[in-house]
Motif scaffolding. Structure first.
Motif, PDB file in Angstrom:
ATOM      1  N   VAL A  59       0.541  -0.898   0.133  1.00 21.61           N
ATOM      2  CA  VAL A  59      -0.023  -0.169  -0.018  1.00 21.61           C
ATOM      3  C   VAL A  59       0.944   1.553   0.021  1.00 21.61           C
ATOM      4  O   VAL A  59       0.142   2.647   0.187  1.00 21.61           O
ATOM      5  CB  VAL A  59      -0.713  -0.114   1.627  1.00 21.61           C
ATOM      6  N   ILE A 190      -4.471   0.378  -3.899  1.00 22.90           N
ATOM      7  CA  ILE A 190      -4.030   1.796  -3.187  1.00 22.90           C
ATOM      8  C   ILE A 190      -2.860   2.000  -2.986  1.00 22.90           C
ATOM      9  O   ILE A 190      -2.447   3.695  -3.652  1.00 22.90           O
ATOM     10  CB  ILE A 190      -3.992   1.409  -1.041  1.00 22.90           C
ATOM     11  N   GLU A 194      -3.481   6.552  -4.064  1.00 21.36           N
ATOM     12  CA  GLU A 194      -4.259   5.739  -2.701  1.00 21.36           C
ATOM     13  C   GLU A 194      -5.727   6.891  -3.041  1.00 21.36           C
ATOM     14  O   GLU A 194      -6.187   6.718  -2.940  1.00 21.36           O
ATOM     15  CB  GLU A 194      -3.622   7.372  -1.719  1.00 21.36           C
ATOM     16  N   ALA A 197      -7.232   5.414  -5.241  1.00 17.32           N
ATOM     17  CA  ALA A 197      -8.841   3.681  -4.247  1.00 17.32           C
ATOM     18  C   ALA A 197      -9.809   5.284  -3.475  1.00 17.32           C
ATOM     19  O   ALA A 197     -10.966   4.395  -3.230  1.00 17.32           O
ATOM     20  CB  ALA A 197      -7.696   3.536  -3.887  1.00 17.32           C
ATOM     21  N   ARG A 198      -9.795   5.560  -2.925  1.00 10.84           N
ATOM     22  CA  ARG A 198      -9.941   6.973  -1.779  1.00 10.84           C
ATOM     23  C   ARG A 198     -12.005   6.701  -2.748  1.00 10.84           C
ATOM     24  O   ARG A 198     -12.880   6.698  -2.115  1.00 10.84           O
ATOM     25  CB  ARG A 198      -8.991   7.857  -1.183  1.00 10.84           C
ATOM     26  N   VAL A 204      -9.606   3.835   2.824  1.00  4.58           N
ATOM     27  CA  VAL A 204      -8.148   3.747   2.679  1.00  4.58           C
ATOM     28  C   VAL A 204      -7.419   3.274   4.100  1.00  4.58           C
ATOM     29  O   VAL A 204      -6.633   2.500   4.888  1.00  4.58           O
ATOM     30  CB  VAL A 204      -7.408   4.639   1.753  1.00  4.58           C
ATOM     31  N   LYS A 208      -4.767   0.446   5.728  1.00  3.81           N
ATOM     32  CA  LYS A 208      -3.756   1.218   6.233  1.00  3.81           C
ATOM     33  C   LYS A 208      -3.963   1.182   8.050  1.00  3.81           C
ATOM     34  O   LYS A 208      -2.625  -0.450   8.145  1.00  3.81           O
ATOM     35  CB  LYS A 208      -3.404   2.129   6.034  1.00  3.81           C
TER      36      LYS A 208
END
Length: 332
Positions: A59, A190, A194, A197-198, A204, A208
């Motif tokens: 990630v 991610i 990132e 992906a969000r 996310v 994490k």
């Protein structure tokens, strides 16, 4: 394979075969069943730390505190055992402690938005220092004999240590999660971007946070195996193993920037580094030279993917060949 580039996993397989063939040809006893069992046993802790790191790096984050987490959990094991706490109680307490140490990293990185590299360099020193505060410079030994075979003995009738079997089970579980579930697809998403992906609805921050906690938990498992194997709890247990684990992850083809890598690649890198270490040990090579080799492997593991990416980018942006002008005489 045609014009396709050779997969890195295949390259690692060839390198592993080369190391084992060279070891068999140059080092007496290298291929003995007992030595292969020792080779696997010797790399158990590194393998567990590398598997803890793998999803975190996927990630785009890093956890350099893995070996210090192991050391602090080992120190806690020693203090509790020395105080007369049953080992059946120590195990769950240490696992909880490892998860809490991972949660500290998660709060700092995910909750406060601090860079994981800086945070985990800090907790690397913090956790190692706390291990000395908890246990001091001494050592605790004499752990229960009924538990030690889990970390020292082989499965009856084979050369496969029980601890190596644990690594296989953990590795298989992580492989299923990473390569065959929506969670695994989220990890790659991610790592590749990132923000994108969000926007795709991936949680996310939650993912994490869970990865750092899981990393701490797996480090605690590694600490119990490590402590039982050497029958000693010390504050400096596993000191320096974080770099060996990082080397295995990056050498296995996991991108330091996230979004790329496989469990199979990391497994190949672990086997390669275990074979190299064993050959060096059997030839009485000093730890200093082994550290040099590990440092070179770490540099290569970072340099090769960057160079390959630059070469691919250059090929994509290369201008198309312009046809040569036809001479005036030829047009007449």
């Amino acid at each position: 394979m045609g014009d396709k580039p050779l997969r890195w996993e295949a390259v690692l397989l060839v390198l592993c075969a080369a190391v084992f063939v060279a070891g068999a040809a140059t080092t007496p006893g290298f291929t003995d069943a007992d030595n292969i069992g020792f080779l696997l046993l010797d790399h158990t802790a590194v393998a567990l730390l590398a598997l803890a790191l793998l999803p975190v790096v996927l990630v785009g984050e890093i956890d350099l505190s893995v070996a210090s987490t192991l050391g602090l959990c080992s120190a806690l094991t020693g203090v509790l055992w020395d105080a007369g706490v049953p080992f059946e109680t120590i195990g769950p307490v240490v696992l909880l402690a490892g998860a809490l140490l991972g949660a500290v990293n998660a709060v700092l990185v995910v909750g406060l938005g601090l860079p994981s590299l800086a945070v985990t360099i800090g907790t690397l020193g913090l956790y190692r220092g706390l291990a000395y505060v908890v246990l001091g410079d001494g050592a605790v030994t004499g752990f229960p004999e009924n538990y030690r075979p889990i970390a020292t003995d082989a499965v009856p009738g084979t050369f496969l240590p029980f601890s190596a079997l644990l690594v296989l089970v953990v590795g298989a579980a992580i492989a299923v999660v990473v390569h065959a579930t929506p969670v695994g697809r989220a990890l790659y998403a991610i790592g590749l971007g990132e923000q994108a992906a969000r926007f795709s609805g991936i949680r996310v921050r939650r993912i994490k946070f869970a990865l750092f906690v899981a990393s701490g938990l797996l480090c605690a498992v590694a600490s119990l195996v490590y402590t039982l194997r050497y029958n000693t709890a010390r504050a400096d247990n596993a000191s320096g193993l974080e770099l060996v684990a990082v080397t295995a992850v990056l050498l296995g083809g996991v991108s330091i920037f996230g979004g790329r890598g496989t469990v199979l690649g990391v497994a190949g890198a672990l086997l390669l580094t275990a074979g190299l270490r064993n050959v060096l040990l059997l030839n009485d090579v000093t730890n200093e030279v082994q550290n040099v080799v590990n440092g070179l492997l770490l540099i290569v593991s970072v340099l090769v993917p960057v160079a390959a990416g630059a070469l691919r980018a250059r090929r994509r942006t290369a201008p198309a060949a312009v046809p040569a002008p036809v001479p005036e005489e030829a047009r007449r």
